[in-house]
Design an enzyme around this catalytic site. Structure first.
Site, PDB file in Angstrom:
ATOM      1  N   ASP A  27       0.834  -1.203   0.000  1.00 63.98           N
ATOM      2  CA  ASP A  27       0.000   0.000   0.000  1.00 63.98           C
ATOM      3  C   ASP A  27       0.871   1.258   0.000  1.00 63.98           C
ATOM      4  O   ASP A  27       1.886   1.313   0.694  1.00 63.98           O
ATOM      5  CB  ASP A  27      -0.864  -0.039   1.279  1.00 63.98           C
ATOM      6  CG  ASP A  27      -1.815   1.120   1.384  1.00 63.98           C
ATOM      7  OD1 ASP A  27      -2.762   1.163   0.575  1.00 63.98           O
ATOM      8  OD2 ASP A  27      -1.614   1.982   2.257  1.00 63.98           O
ATOM      9  N   GLU A  52       1.023  -0.442  -5.120  1.00 61.77           N
ATOM     10  CA  GLU A  52       0.023   0.619  -5.245  1.00 61.77           C
ATOM     11  C   GLU A  52       0.782   1.941  -5.296  1.00 61.77           C
ATOM     12  O   GLU A  52       1.199   2.472  -4.273  1.00 61.77           O
ATOM     13  CB  GLU A  52      -0.948   0.641  -4.061  1.00 61.77           C
ATOM     14  CG  GLU A  52      -2.094   1.599  -4.335  1.00 61.77           C
ATOM     15  CD  GLU A  52      -2.596   2.414  -3.151  1.00 61.77           C
ATOM     16  OE1 GLU A  52      -3.699   2.960  -3.251  1.00 61.77           O
ATOM     17  OE2 GLU A  52      -1.898   2.540  -2.129  1.00 61.77           O
TER      18      GLU A  52
END
Ligand code: BGC
Length: 592
Positions: free
Chosen positions: A240, A282
């Site tokens: 993330d 990401e």
């Protein structure tokens, strides 16, 4: 505005036994389940896979406390296997105060008791593997919750072992060139902590302090977290918010060399200790920045990187009725390094981010897709796919056809396979995270807890309520969105070229008709998409392919062959698309 009775688009629609139609003609062959290849034998499985993002708390509640859980998700694995999903991406399920949907982690090495136990999670992994479904967990490396013991120790005991785990300063005067990401709620990336009497750095909410990656102990702690989940047997990790790991004054503090160095170290560790485990980046960045997260042959980083820029272009193309944006985005997409793959998506648990478009394009997107303020969040639009596209089944199908045929591995978002709706009255991004609708009962088959105990409410009224949209009804109706989606996934699976092949944009006489070839050593597929709300006829150039034969992949029907001028003329009804297999029949050439 109901999508239930909206007729499916014509074109390459793989109809499944529609009453009154010739079932034989349209039938999509049922493929035998492929053997689940051990990762060692198929280390690049992710390049042909279909991923499915599933929120544990919103999928299925097994103990009827109103919160979805691992046992609930496990009980729905057969559904996911039936749909044709190869891998699940499960957003954070670790203990969390849940002030950012679980991305505010207070313990990296446990599961939140609301979702069950660690044993339940292990059972989920084992059962998924039995069904040939791989498990990707989400790992938030950039920050923790302010409730994490590391932060509590850091603020209370500056000279203790965690004192330097976060980015503390006596004055908030550094890194001022870094943008604020959550502009809705934050006005600075620095916040003052009255306990320690210093400012801490945070790229997201002020309750999510950034870890200090300059500290080797932080880097080692993070690696140990990843080892922990790999030991449990997960198949991959979504990293993330990785562009923000390191900071450097005078820069925008994104994509810094030190960040890449750390990701490459992580990959080295994974390759050494857990070969075959994949890493997904990401990084919401322009393509030339994202591509750096694949690393190099000598220093590889991630296996898959999300392709953020192409996503808004697909939506814009439908309103502009023009292929220009998609073509430009594809032209700006750098070639992939060996073994790399793009992760493509239409929607996910976040807002439809508009960070990668120009101010003018953003204004257009808001005008088209988020006319009301509450449809917006941060720099984006918080809506699900079907309501975003005005409940138009044809548009949703075309958007999915693009997703499944453009380069990359598609990431579907739970519920979008049904055409689920959203609830724009819920706060933050919760409107797109409502319970999965399994049947038409008031709790949607998600849970039979009392409505007030639901983690998020079921969409209770209107065209997207469970009595209109649910899995049970959709499965039994051959023309449903769900059955269409399933047939599309099967069709895609028949052609590894969609995952592995090259892509060549083709000249089309009509800008609203987007045509490209997907090609590997075995197969060539011509994809033609009508982005317009009207029927269109176009001439497509197929250089060097005079005499090649075309077969509609959905129906098996032949189309006129490529002309001597190396073109085809094709007519498509509004928002229709075709996937046409292009073959060169050598024997026939010889006979002539
Ligand atoms: C996640 C978001 C989350 C943010 C901060 C993101 O990239 O996808 O849902 O709010 O990280 O943790």
């Amino acid at each position: 505005m109901t999508n239930r009775n909206d007729a499916p688009a014509t074109g390459a629609v793989p109809l499944v036994n529609v009453p009154g139609s010739s079932a034989k003609k349209h039938e999509v062959p049922d493929l035998a389940q492929p053997e689940f290849p051990p990762v060692a034998q198929d280390p690049q499985w992710y390049r042909t896979a279909v991923f499915y993002e599933v929120l544990t708390h919103s999928f299925k509640d097994s103990n009827n406390d109103g919160v979805g859980d691992f046992e609930g998700l496990r009980s729905k694995l057969d559904y996911l296997a039936w749909l044709g999903v190869d891998a699940l991406w499960i957003p954070p399920f670790y203990p969390s105060p849940m002030r950012d949907g679980g991305y505010d982690i207070s313990d990296f090495m446990d599961v939140d008791p609301r979702y069950g136990t660690l044993e339940d999670f292990k059972r989920l992994v084992a059962d998924a593997h039995e069904r040939h479904i791989r498990i990707i967990v989400d790992m938030v490396l950039n920050h923790t919750s302010d409730q994490h013991p590391w932060f509590q120790s850091s603020r209370n005991d500056p000279s203790g072992p965690y004192g330097d785990f976060y980015v503390w300063r006596s004055r908030p005067s550094e890194y001022l060139d870094a943008r604020i990401i959550f502009i809705d709620t934050e006005d600075s990336n620095w916040s003052f902590d009255p306990v320690r009497g210093e400012y801490y750095w945070h790229r997201f909410f002020d309750h999510q302090p950034d870890l200090n990656f300059e500290n080797p102990a932080v880097r080692e702690a993070v690696k140990n977290v990843i080892r922990y989940w790999c030991d449990i047997g997960v198949d991959g990790i979504r990293l993330d918010a990785i562009p923000y790991l390191f900071e450097e004054d005078g820069t925008n503090c994104e994509n810094l060399p030190a960040t890449h160095e750390f990701i490459a170290d992580l990959r080295e560790m994974i390759d050494d200790e857990y070969p075959g485990t994949m890493m997904i980046a990401e990084a919401n960045q322009p393509p030339h920045e994202v591509v750096a997260y694949f690393g190099t042959d000598a220093r590889p980083e991630c296996h898959v990187c999300f392709h953020f820029p192409i996503m808004p272009k697909i939506f814009a193309a439908l309103r502009e009725e023009s292929s220009r944006g998609i073509r430009e985005s594809m032209a700006e997409t750098p070639p992939l390094p060996k073994g790399g793959q793009w992760g493509t998506f239409l929607r996910n648990h976040d807002e439809l981010t508009l960070e990668m478009v120009t101010d003018e394009e953003r204004a257009d997107m808001y005008g088209w897709y988020a006319p009301e303020d509450r449809m917006r969040a941060n720099v984006g639009i918080r809506r699900r796919l079907m309501p975003l596209l005005r409940g138009s089944r044809r548009e949703v199908e075309l958007a999915n056809a693009l997703l499944l045929s453009l380069p990359g591995s598609p990431f579907l978002y739970y519920g979008d396979e049904l055409g689920m709706g959203d609830d724009i009255w819920l706060s933050d991004r919760n409107g797109v995270r409502t319970p999965m609708q399994w049947d038409d009962s008031p709790g949607a088959g998600f849970s039979s807890a009392a409505a007030e105990d639901f983690y998020l409410p079921v969409i209770s009224q209107g065209p997207y309520a469970p009595n209109a949209i649910n899995v049970e009804e959709s499965r039994s109706r051959p023309t449903s969105m769900l059955n269409w989606m399933r047939a599309m996934l099967k069709m895609r699976k028949r052609y590894p070229a969609f995952g592995l092949g090259s892509m060549t944009l083709l000249n089309s006489s009509d800008d609203a008709v987007l045509a490209y070839l997907r090609r590997d050593e075995q197969t060539t597929i011509l994809c033609v998409n009508n982005l317009s709300t009207a029927s269109r006829s176009a001439t497509i150039d197929l250089p060097g392919m005079s005499g090649w034969h075309l077969t509609d992949v959905a129906s098996g029907n032949p189309f006129p062959s490529v002309s001597e001028e190396e073109t085809i003329d094709i007519t498509l009804s509004r928002h229709a698309f075709y996937w046409l297999e292009v073959t060169f029949l050598e024997d026939e050439e010889e006979d002539e």
